[in-house]
Design an enzyme around this catalytic site. Sequence first.
Site, short mmCIF file in Angstrom:
data_model
loop_
_atom_site.label_atom_id
_atom_site.label_comp_id
_atom_site.label_asym_id
_atom_site.label_seq_id
_atom_site.Cartn_x
_atom_site.Cartn_y
_atom_site.Cartn_z
N CYS A 50 -84.52 53.11 -34.18
CA CYS A 50 -84.69 53.72 -35.49
C CYS A 50 -83.80 53.00 -36.50
O CYS A 50 -82.81 52.37 -36.14
CB CYS A 50 -84.31 55.20 -35.45
SG CYS A 50 -85.31 56.19 -34.33
N GLY A 127 -79.87 56.83 -33.03
CA GLY A 127 -79.00 56.82 -31.87
C GLY A 127 -79.45 57.74 -30.76
O GLY A 127 -80.62 58.14 -30.69
N ASP A 149 -82.49 65.37 -30.42
CA ASP A 149 -81.05 65.51 -30.59
C ASP A 149 -80.62 65.54 -32.05
O ASP A 149 -79.53 66.02 -32.37
CB ASP A 149 -80.30 64.40 -29.83
CG ASP A 149 -80.79 63.00 -30.15
OD1 ASP A 149 -81.77 62.86 -30.91
OD2 ASP A 149 -80.21 62.04 -29.61
#
Length: 205
Positions: A50, A127, A149
């Site tokens: 990303c 991440g 997440d």
Amino acid sequence: RAFAGSGALRALSEQSRGKGRGFFGGKLQGGTAYLYGRIAADEGVGKEMCGICGFFSKNRITEEQLVKMNDTMYHRGPDDSGAELYPAGEGYTVGLAQRRLSILDLSPLGHQPMHSPDKRVSIVYNGEIYNFRKLREELSDYPFVSSCDTEVILAAYLRWGIGCLEKLNGMFAMAIFDRQSGELYLVRDRIGKKPLYYWQEEGNL
């Protein structure tokens, strides 16, 4: 990979290292951007991951320009993209954008920028948080709608503030904008696995 934005810029790396925090980060408060830590090294051109970008500026920067900036990272996140502008007070505007490579949650629910339910906090993030499932259990009172997440980071920030970083085990680069406090945080993981670069000139970040 620039974040554009603020008036004065203060390096607080020695203070950060003295506290043993170990992450690169910063915040914007009262028209001032506070950044601390070391700049991460790039992970190499062409590797899929990303990508995030944005700005904090009094200059007139349109959403179309932010989208063009974001799309220069298409190769890093071909699955989805988002770009949004937010008023930040004192004549400043915050722009956040992300190119997404879907990994944990392949549904549209993982779209970024992502917002808290009350729209107080917005985040763009790249991440992986290795302990996000454990944190999600600890934050079970949060009304989760996705399995990614990113949303766990939002929930953690609402619970613990920027101190939530101490609880994150992973590799990450992110920007968190808190409308209530008027703070914009730029944060990078402790060893710089995920790159976070910024450029500052004449009150723009």
